[in-house]
Design an enzyme around this catalytic site. Structure first.
Site, PDB file in Angstrom:
ATOM      1  N   PHE A  12       0.828  -1.211   0.000  1.00  0.00           N
ATOM      2  CA  PHE A  12       0.000   0.000   0.000  1.00  0.00           C
ATOM      3  C   PHE A  12       0.869   1.270   0.000  1.00  0.00           C
ATOM      4  CE2 PHE A  12      -2.070   2.783   3.423  1.00  0.00           C
ATOM      5  CZ  PHE A  12      -2.666   3.634   2.516  1.00  0.00           C
ATOM      6  N   ILE A  13       1.630   1.498   1.056  1.00  0.00           N
ATOM      7  CA  ILE A  13       2.410   2.740   1.142  1.00  0.00           C
ATOM      8  C   ILE A  13       3.571   2.708   0.145  1.00  0.00           C
ATOM      9  CG2 ILE A  13       3.823   4.195   2.672  1.00  0.00           C
ATOM     10  CD1 ILE A  13       2.168   2.995   5.052  1.00  0.00           C
ATOM     11  N   THR A  36       1.662  -9.726   0.987  1.00  0.00           N
ATOM     12  CA  THR A  36       0.449  -8.896   1.042  1.00  0.00           C
ATOM     13  C   THR A  36       0.438  -7.873  -0.091  1.00  0.00           C
ATOM     14  OG1 THR A  36       1.511  -7.348   2.581  1.00  0.00           O
ATOM     15  CG2 THR A  36       0.157  -9.084   3.556  1.00  0.00           C
ATOM     16  N   SER A 120       6.502   2.587  13.674  1.00  0.00           N
ATOM     17  CA  SER A 120       5.046   2.642  13.865  1.00  0.00           C
ATOM     18  C   SER A 120       4.707   3.292  15.195  1.00  0.00           C
ATOM     19  CB  SER A 120       4.489   1.213  13.863  1.00  0.00           C
ATOM     20  OG  SER A 120       3.156   1.196  14.319  1.00  0.00           O
ATOM     21  N   TYR A 144       4.601  -6.998  17.157  1.00  0.00           N
ATOM     22  CA  TYR A 144       4.810  -6.042  16.060  1.00  0.00           C
ATOM     23  C   TYR A 144       5.465  -4.760  16.585  1.00  0.00           C
ATOM     24  CZ  TYR A 144       3.396  -2.579  12.516  1.00  0.00           C
ATOM     25  OH  TYR A 144       3.380  -1.562  11.588  1.00  0.00           O
ATOM     26  N   ASN A 173      -2.042   6.082  11.903  1.00  0.00           N
ATOM     27  CA  ASN A 173      -2.966   5.261  11.099  1.00  0.00           C
ATOM     28  C   ASN A 173      -3.025   5.809   9.678  1.00  0.00           C
ATOM     29  OD1 ASN A 173      -3.717   4.745  13.974  1.00  0.00           O
ATOM     30  ND2 ASN A 173      -5.185   3.385  13.018  1.00  0.00           N
ATOM     31  N   ARG A 271     -12.365  -4.625  20.772  1.00  0.00           N
ATOM     32  CA  ARG A 271     -11.303  -5.599  20.487  1.00  0.00           C
ATOM     33  C   ARG A 271     -10.382  -5.731  21.704  1.00  0.00           C
ATOM     34  NH1 ARG A 271      -9.035  -3.495  14.694  1.00  0.00           N
ATOM     35  NH2 ARG A 271     -10.415  -4.697  13.332  1.00  0.00           N
TER      36      ARG A 271
HETATM   37  P1  NAD Z   1       1.501  -3.606   3.148  1.00  0.00           P
HETATM   38  O1  NAD Z   1       1.211  -4.952   3.728  1.00  0.00           O
HETATM   39  O2  NAD Z   1       0.602  -3.097   2.096  1.00  0.00           O
HETATM   40  O3  NAD Z   1       3.007  -3.532   2.613  1.00  0.00           O
HETATM   41  C1  NAD Z   1       4.045  -4.343   3.115  1.00  0.00           C
HETATM   42  C2  NAD Z   1       4.796  -4.911   1.927  1.00  0.00           C
HETATM   43  O4  NAD Z   1       5.885  -5.727   2.402  1.00  0.00           O
HETATM   44  C3  NAD Z   1       3.928  -5.831   1.055  1.00  0.00           C
HETATM   45  O5  NAD Z   1       4.097  -5.489  -0.303  1.00  0.00           O
HETATM   46  C4  NAD Z   1       4.460  -7.237   1.350  1.00  0.00           C
HETATM   47  O6  NAD Z   1       4.281  -8.118   0.257  1.00  0.00           O
HETATM   48  C5  NAD Z   1       5.906  -6.939   1.668  1.00  0.00           C
HETATM   49  N1  NAD Z   1       6.517  -7.988   2.525  1.00  0.00           N
HETATM   50  C6  NAD Z   1       6.012  -8.530   3.647  1.00  0.00           C
HETATM   51  N2  NAD Z   1       6.866  -9.465   4.134  1.00  0.00           N
HETATM   52  C7  NAD Z   1       7.934  -9.489   3.294  1.00  0.00           C
HETATM   53  C8  NAD Z   1       9.138 -10.232   3.262  1.00  0.00           C
HETATM   54  N3  NAD Z   1       9.431 -11.163   4.197  1.00  0.00           N
HETATM   55  N4  NAD Z   1      10.022 -10.004   2.261  1.00  0.00           N
HETATM   56  C9  NAD Z   1       9.756  -9.064   1.302  1.00  0.00           C
HETATM   57  N5  NAD Z   1       8.622  -8.335   1.271  1.00  0.00           N
HETATM   58  C10 NAD Z   1       7.726  -8.547   2.265  1.00  0.00           C
HETATM   59  O7  NAD Z   1       1.545  -2.592   4.396  1.00  0.00           O
HETATM   60  P2  NAD Z   1       1.687  -1.010   4.428  1.00  0.00           P
HETATM   61  O8  NAD Z   1       0.510  -0.504   5.180  1.00  0.00           O
HETATM   62  O9  NAD Z   1       2.010  -0.484   3.082  1.00  0.00           O
HETATM   63  O10 NAD Z   1       2.954  -0.864   5.403  1.00  0.00           O
HETATM   64  C11 NAD Z   1       4.231  -0.426   4.940  1.00  0.00           C
HETATM   65  C12 NAD Z   1       5.124  -0.202   6.155  1.00  0.00           C
HETATM   66  O11 NAD Z   1       4.559   0.808   6.999  1.00  0.00           O
HETATM   67  C13 NAD Z   1       5.299  -1.426   7.042  1.00  0.00           C
HETATM   68  O12 NAD Z   1       6.615  -1.469   7.533  1.00  0.00           O
HETATM   69  C14 NAD Z   1       4.323  -1.177   8.179  1.00  0.00           C
HETATM   70  O13 NAD Z   1       4.705  -1.861   9.358  1.00  0.00           O
HETATM   71  C15 NAD Z   1       4.429   0.320   8.327  1.00  0.00           C
HETATM   72  N6  NAD Z   1       3.272   0.943   8.969  1.00  0.00           N
HETATM   73  C16 NAD Z   1       2.073   0.997   8.338  1.00  0.00           C
HETATM   74  C17 NAD Z   1       0.988   1.622   8.967  1.00  0.00           C
HETATM   75  C18 NAD Z   1      -0.368   1.745   8.321  1.00  0.00           C
HETATM   76  O14 NAD Z   1      -1.246   2.390   8.911  1.00  0.00           O
HETATM   77  N7  NAD Z   1      -0.578   1.202   7.123  1.00  0.00           N
HETATM   78  C19 NAD Z   1       1.126   2.151  10.265  1.00  0.00           C
HETATM   79  C20 NAD Z   1       2.377   2.058  10.883  1.00  0.00           C
HETATM   80  C21 NAD Z   1       3.440   1.482  10.207  1.00  0.00           C
HETATM   81  C1  UD2 Z   2      -3.304   0.393  14.057  1.00  0.00           C
HETATM   82  C2  UD2 Z   2      -2.557  -0.409  12.998  1.00  0.00           C
HETATM   83  C3  UD2 Z   2      -1.781  -1.497  13.632  1.00  0.00           C
HETATM   84  C4  UD2 Z   2      -0.866  -0.943  14.710  1.00  0.00           C
HETATM   85  C5  UD2 Z   2      -1.718  -0.175  15.731  1.00  0.00           C
HETATM   86  C6  UD2 Z   2      -0.799   0.471  16.754  1.00  0.00           C
HETATM   87  C7  UD2 Z   2      -3.749  -0.408  10.915  1.00  0.00           C
HETATM   88  C8  UD2 Z   2      -4.646  -1.161  10.006  1.00  0.00           C
HETATM   89  N1  UD2 Z   2      -3.486  -1.011  12.063  1.00  0.00           N
HETATM   90  O1  UD2 Z   2      -4.289  -0.401  14.674  1.00  0.00           O
HETATM   91  O2  UD2 Z   2      -0.992  -2.151  12.645  1.00  0.00           O
HETATM   92  O3  UD2 Z   2       0.126  -0.128  14.139  1.00  0.00           O
HETATM   93  O4  UD2 Z   2      -2.429   0.863  15.068  1.00  0.00           O
HETATM   94  O5  UD2 Z   2      -1.529   1.006  17.774  1.00  0.00           O
HETATM   95  O6  UD2 Z   2      -3.297   0.672  10.616  1.00  0.00           O
HETATM   96  N2  UD2 Z   2     -12.641  -0.619  13.951  1.00  0.00           N
HETATM   97  C9  UD2 Z   2     -14.014  -0.724  13.927  1.00  0.00           C
HETATM   98  N3  UD2 Z   2     -14.582  -1.439  12.912  1.00  0.00           N
HETATM   99  C10 UD2 Z   2     -13.865  -2.065  11.936  1.00  0.00           C
HETATM  100  C11 UD2 Z   2     -12.440  -1.955  11.984  1.00  0.00           C
HETATM  101  C12 UD2 Z   2     -11.866  -1.227  13.013  1.00  0.00           C
HETATM  102  O7  UD2 Z   2     -14.713  -0.206  14.811  1.00  0.00           O
HETATM  103  O8  UD2 Z   2     -14.441  -2.685  11.034  1.00  0.00           O
HETATM  104  C13 UD2 Z   2     -12.037   0.193  15.021  1.00  0.00           C
HETATM  105  C14 UD2 Z   2     -10.982  -0.563  15.808  1.00  0.00           C
HETATM  106  O9  UD2 Z   2     -11.569  -1.274  16.863  1.00  0.00           O
HETATM  107  C15 UD2 Z   2     -10.108   0.594  16.298  1.00  0.00           C
HETATM  108  C16 UD2 Z   2     -10.192   1.603  15.153  1.00  0.00           C
HETATM  109  O10 UD2 Z   2     -11.344   1.270  14.396  1.00  0.00           O
HETATM  110  O11 UD2 Z   2     -10.622   1.163  17.450  1.00  0.00           O
HETATM  111  C17 UD2 Z   2      -8.978   1.599  14.244  1.00  0.00           C
HETATM  112  O12 UD2 Z   2      -8.764   0.249  13.848  1.00  0.00           O
HETATM  113  P1  UD2 Z   2      -7.608  -0.160  12.804  1.00  0.00           P
HETATM  114  O13 UD2 Z   2      -7.629  -1.654  12.736  1.00  0.00           O
HETATM  115  O14 UD2 Z   2      -7.764   0.591  11.548  1.00  0.00           O
HETATM  116  O15 UD2 Z   2      -6.272   0.381  13.473  1.00  0.00           O
HETATM  117  P2  UD2 Z   2      -5.665   0.262  14.965  1.00  0.00           P
HETATM  118  O16 UD2 Z   2      -5.504   1.665  15.440  1.00  0.00           O
HETATM  119  O17 UD2 Z   2      -6.426  -0.673  15.804  1.00  0.00           O
END
Ligand code: NAD
Ligand code: UD2
Length: 307
Positions: A12-13, A36, A120, A144, A173, A271
């Protein structure tokens, strides 16, 4: 021409970051195992090294000769980390050390490759401070979060012992187009946008008054690019957040309004391990890198729904 490696670049990112790098004229390599991430997310023009970020030989090959590395590959789910503690540790911490290790002497001039990596808000765990500044105590509650904190500690080792410039970004988030709504670990915004735009009901865990700091993906990309451009010394970490707090009830109402219908809500028990309020302090990022998360929640949601 500048060339970068983006680990997790089919996610995604990562895919948004790759697009931005290509748009500014850089060359892009991606290392991703597509666990993923999706091949469809790989922008045309990026070169894919398909495989595991903890595979030292592959990472060395992918990093060889690049000017910088964005390390985003991770199992980005708290729940999966708790289910598969050891397996996700291999990706989330061993993978990061593998990248730092390979970065030590990956350039043809013998210098180290700088690494900007994803941390994170999960490193703060159950710290109740509001807002959370980078100086707040780290108290991760999940495998994590513990592994992300481990990345930050090893990034310091990389910088201070091995001369690898590193910058860590603590994402809050993140939301935006291309975030997968279909997995049990999906972010709340991707799920609500997917269901409400299709006229389906949504589920809220708890009373819906829990709050989050939702940051739009383009602003996260801006922070990643600025971190690589500036590379501040001393292996710093920065929150990437808006400093604005939104309850899940307000979020549902806003997405409902953008979709032109009142959301049908089914309330379920909270949760396990749910954090009540998560809000970041964006001041350090603004002061050091000149980046503020400029996109409003409403504008970001409109772009997400329109994608
Ligand atoms: P994502 O799952 O879309 O992206 C992660 C990518 O890493 C995927 O393309 C997956 O295929 C790849 N990957 C996973 N395991 C691997 C491995 N062993 N070897 C090679 N590639 C691998 O998730 P995202 O939301 O895009 O997250 C990107 C980064 O940002 C991650 O490090 C995640 O922990 C961090 N992050 C995301 C959020 C959020 O809200 N999305 C919040 C905090 C931190
Ligand atoms: C986020 C991150 C997680 C970790 C965590 C750290 C994502 C997806 N997850 O979890 O990886 O970094 O922060 O604290 O970014 N909710 C509902 N209904 C739904 C889904 C979620 O009510 O269908 C609520 C959930 O219970 C929570 C809030 O929405 O209170 C946010 O949920 P989330 O899963 O998007 O992210 P979070 O903050 O739990």
């Amino acid at each position: 021409m500048t060339e970068y490696l983006v680990t997790g670049g089919c996610g995604f990112i990562g895919s948004h970051l790759c697009e931005a790098l290509l748009a500014q004229g850089d060359k892009v390599r991606i290392l991703d195992d597509l666990s993923t991430g999706k091949l469809a997310n790989k922008p045309r023009g990026a070169v894919l090294f398909r495989g595991d970020v903890a595979d030292a030989a592959l990472v060395r090959e992918a990093l060889s000769g690049v000017d910088g590395c964005f390390h985003l590959a991770a199992v980005a789910s708290v729940e999966r980390g708790n289910e598969d503690w050891l397996g996700t540790h291999r990706t989330n911490l061993t993978g990061a050390i593998t990248v730092f290790e390979a970065a030590r002497r990956a350039r043809s001039d013998g210098r180290a490759v700088p690494v900007v990596y994803a941390s994170s808000a999960a490193v703060y765990g159950d710290n109740p401070a509001v807002p959370l500044a980078e100086t707040a105590a780290t108290r991760p509650l999940s495998a994590y979060g513990a592994d992300k904190l481990g990345c930050e500690l090893h990034a310091r080792v990389a910088a201070h012992v091995h001369g690898v410039p590193t910058v860590g970004l603590r994402f809050f988030n993140v939301f935006g187009p291309r975030q997968d709504p279909k997995s049990p670990y999906s972010g709340v915004i991707s799920i609500f946008c997917d269901r409400l735009s299709a006229g389906q009901g949504i589920r809220i865990f708890g009373d819906g008054r829990q709050t989050r700091d939702f940051v739009y993906v383009a602003d996260v990309v801006a922070a990643l690019l600025a971190a690589m451009r500036r590379l501040p010394p001393e292996s710093p970490v920065f929150n990437v957040c808006t400093g604005r707090s939104t309850s899940i009830l307000d979020l549902a109402a806003t997405i409902g309004a953008l979709c032109g219908r009142a959301p049908q809500i089914d309330f379920a028990p909270p949760r396990a391990g749910e954090i009540r309020a998560s809000l970041g302090d964006p001041a350090r990022l603004a002061a050091a890198l000149g980046v503020t998360a400029a996109t409003s929640l409403r504008d970001g949601l409109a772009k997400t729904l329109g994608s």
